[in-house]
Every structure is written in C-alpha cells, then in structure tokens.
Write an enzyme that holds these catalytic residues in place. Structure first.
Site, PDB file in Angstrom:
ATOM      1  N   TYR A 140       0.779  -1.224   0.000  1.00  0.00           N
ATOM      2  CA  TYR A 140       0.000   0.000   0.000  1.00  0.00           C
ATOM      3  C   TYR A 140       0.815   1.281   0.000  1.00  0.00           C
ATOM      4  CZ  TYR A 140      -4.126  -2.814   0.362  1.00  0.00           C
ATOM      5  OH  TYR A 140      -5.125  -3.708   0.078  1.00  0.00           O
ATOM      6  N   PHE A 428     -11.831  -4.356  10.381  1.00  0.00           N
ATOM      7  CA  PHE A 428     -12.802  -4.267   9.300  1.00  0.00           C
ATOM      8  C   PHE A 428     -12.227  -4.870   8.031  1.00  0.00           C
ATOM      9  CE2 PHE A 428     -10.449  -0.283   9.620  1.00  0.00           C
ATOM     10  CZ  PHE A 428     -10.070  -0.020   8.322  1.00  0.00           C
TER      11      PHE A 428
END
Length: 428
Positions: A140, A428
């Site tokens: 990322y 999440f």
C-alpha cells in the site's frame, strides 16, 4: 473479516487488459464476490456468522469487482466510516477492505486500476482520507498509504505478575453479563471514548455486533465469549469481553489456562483497574493474552513486572490523505504551526504542490500557496503522521522528509504530535 489483501505485485499501467471489466458488484453477486475473496486467501471459508454479518454491512455501491466474463477476478470494497482525529473531531473516511486479485490474473494492473478508481470515488464522496489494515504492508505504500497507528500485543504471566490498582477499585461492582444482551450498554461506553483518542471508529448501526460474533468454529479451544461489566453508582462504567482456554497439560496437574481478551473499555481509572484485576484473577488460569491494545495503555504502569508481560508492538491502521487540504484542516495541532509543505502525490495528482498549513489547538486552515516550501515530503509521510502517532523528525532522520528551511522541522513535528497515542481497536 479484517481488511485483507491478496494480490500480485504492481503493474505500470492502470488500464485493464482486454476482456476484463471493472464496476460495482453486480446485483445478486454477493456470494460470487465473497467466494472469490475467500479463494484469494487460501480457500478456507469463514464461519457463516461472519459471512452473514459482512453481507449486511457491505455497501454494494462502494464494492468494486473486476470481471472476466462472469468470473470475479478482483475485489476492492469500502465502508462509510467516521474516524476520530487529533482535537476530538470525527471525520468521514473510507474504510478500505476486501481487496484481492485472483492468482490467475496477477501482474496485469488490476490492483492499480481498482485503487485509482476507489480513491477517485472517495474524493467525489467528500471523504478527506481512507484507512485500511493491511495483510501485506508493502503493497500500500505505493498508493500513498502510511502506517498511522500501532497496536500492542500482550501475553502476561499472571502467576508472577500482580497489579497496583488505584484507591477506590474495590468499590467498583463487577457483573457477568450476556455479551449480546449487554451490547447496547457497552456500546455507550465505547462511544464516549471515541473523541478522546485518534484512530477510533464512530461505529455506525450494525458494527457493534462485530464485537460479539462468536462462531464455535473460530474458538480454537476457547470456551464461549464472556462479558464482565463494571458499575459505579448504578451506572455502567466499563466492560471486558473475553474467552477462556483451559489447560490441564502441566505435569504437576495444576491448571494453567489462558484468558484471551477481545476488548476492554472503561470510563475511569478505577473501573479500568477493576476489570484488569478481574481478568488477572480468573480461576484456573495463569496467562492473559491481549492482541490489540494502545501502545500507551495504562496497564503498562500498573503491572509489577513489565518483562513478564510479553509486550510486542506492530503496525495496525494505514491512512491515505485523499483531500489533503480538508484532512489537514480537519484536525487540531498540539502547538501553533505555520508551515509550507511541498507534497508529492503522483497517484492522486490533485494533492501535489505547495500547501500552507496554519493552525493550533483550536483549529486549522490548509490552502494552496506559491510561497517557498519549508518541508518536502510525500503524501505517504503525511498519512503516517496525520493521527499523531509518528514523528516528522523521525521520518526526516530516515530520509523521508526534507527540511528546506532551517528550523522548520522541529515546530512542525511538535505540532503534529498527539497525546494520547492513536489507536484503532476495531477490525474491518
């Protein structure tokens, strides 16, 4: 399920190969989408309880898929979150999740195409930043995400570690409660904590249920999920959710079970201490394991022997500024700051250029400027320091921030700092 990413390495182009199509998840396509995601992560199906909850929480209009005819070969979702930032504000943010590329379609630009589409959509929705937890952190950085929070892991030998608790701890009343039935009351405690610590999610409807899902398949030898609540003057002031893993394998015949903590929140020091003391003293156990605590957890100052607490720290929440001006203006700063930042952001070029940040503990402004730059850095470094958990000075020492005006670095580093440390207790 946590934010998972299973993908190949990068590709220079964001154009999908011929025959592939990217769009939002097709109507009725949840099962095919989730099957592809599970397959990318080894093919082990999640318990039905989690799968059902994720289905309810998923926002189809924010769930991207790459299709090869009717086959899902790439996935990237986002949740509509609100995240606390320094100063107590809670800002809208995209919670990036469910990212995968099938092994048959790697090195063909799918990930870059999904990331660019997703960040463009996030900007259009007016969310100043995106967050994720990364299964593979190196992926990322090239998309502008910086490691913004850390989590502490503990494995405490409670047979040899005691607690020093504050006066008044004995007056806290503890009760065992059904985790599901106590959920709403516990959620009120959690909600009061959110503005006080950057990185916490203001949970939207349905998200609290994630804390009490307890599939038997996932227990790994533990008993059922338990909940203990703390009360003062008849009001709920804290809670801990945990499970016990019995162990009678000792050659002495003594029990040496493990208490595994899922989450713990408290509104005051004595309730906090009472809950931890309870966990340390659970019968037939000799270990407490906590997999996600803030790095400045007060527990570190209550234990009698820190070396027997098995303290480890690892990266947790990654943050990417999408609307740089709105994000930097949305938080407050520990000391007054007036600095011009030269920002590099080739993946989201609308952020590139010079920005003047002026602010203090009461608020801030961040606007474009043609004034000479004081510091030069990429958007990734700004994501790393945004919640106050990392230092601009440390990044400069690593060669990732350049001081262009002598003396500009130190005050800017102090301004971006925050107490308490940022923390994301919520997967999440």
């Amino acid at each position: 399920m946590g934010t998972h990413t299973a993908t190949g390495r990068g590709h220079a182009t964001d154009t999908l190969p011929a025959g592939l199509e990217m769009g939002t998840m097709r109507p009725g396509g949840w099962d095919a989408y989730y099957d592809a995601l599970e397959r990318a992560f080894g093919g082990v199906p999640e318990p039905e309880e989690y799968r059902t909850l994720w289905n309810r929480l998923t926002e189809p209009e924010r769930t991207l898929a790459v299709y090869d005819q009717d086959e899902v070969v790439g996935t990237a979702g986002a949740f509509s979150f609100r995240v606390s930032v320094p100063g107590g504000a809670v800002l809208p943010a995209a919670g990036v999740t469910m990212v995968s590329v099938q092994s048959t379609h790697r090195r063909r630009g799918l990930l870059s195409a999904m990331m660019r589409r997703q960040l463009t959509d996030v900007r259009a929705m007016g969310e100043p930043f995106a967050v994720l937890t990364a299964s593979e952190p190196p992926i990322y950085g090239r998309f502008g995400y910086g490691a913004a929070t850390e989590r502490m892991l503990l494995q405490v030998d409670t047979s040899r570690v005691s607690l020093r608790v504050p006066e008044g701890t004995d007056q806290v009343r503890l009760r065992l409660a059904d985790p599901a039935k106590a959920l709403d009351a516990c959620e009120e405690v959690y909600a009061q904590q959110v503005p006080g610590r950057p990185g916490m999610l203001e949970r939207q409807p349905g998200w609290a249920e994630l804390g009490v899902v307890d599939p038997e398949k996932d227990r790994e030898g533990h008993g059922e999920l338990l909940c203990v609540t703390a009360e003062r003057d008849g009001k709920l002031t804290g809670y801990a959710r945990y499970a016990i893993k019995p162990d009678w394998s000792s050659t002495t015949g003594a029990a040496s079970g493990t208490v595994t903590l899922r989450d713990l929140e408290a509104l005051d020091p004595v309730s906090y201490a009472a809950l931890w003391r309870y966990l340390f003293e659970v019968d037939l156990t000799s270990t407490v394991v906590a997999l996600n605590r803030p790095v400045d957890d007060p527990l570190l100052h209550m234990v009698s022997d820190i070396r027997r607490c098995g303290v480890r720290v690892r990266d947790e929440l990654y943050l990417r500024l999408v609307d740089l001006g709105a994000a930097l203006a949305g938080r407050s700063y520990a000391v007054p700051v007036d600095v011009v930042l030269e920002v590099r952001d080739p993946f989201c070029p609308w952020n590139e250029g010079r920005w003047r940040l002026s602010g203090d503990a009461d608020g801030a402004r961040c606007e474009r400027t043609t004034d000479p730059a004081d510091l030069s850095l990429s958007v990734r470094e700004l994501g790393t320091v945004y919640l106050g958990g990392s230092s601009l000075r440390a990044l400069a020492a690593a060669g990732r921030v350049e001081e262009l005006r002598s003396g500009a670095l130190a005050p800017a580093a102090r301004a971006f700092s925050n107490d308490p440390a940022p923390w994301s207790p919520h997967g999440f």
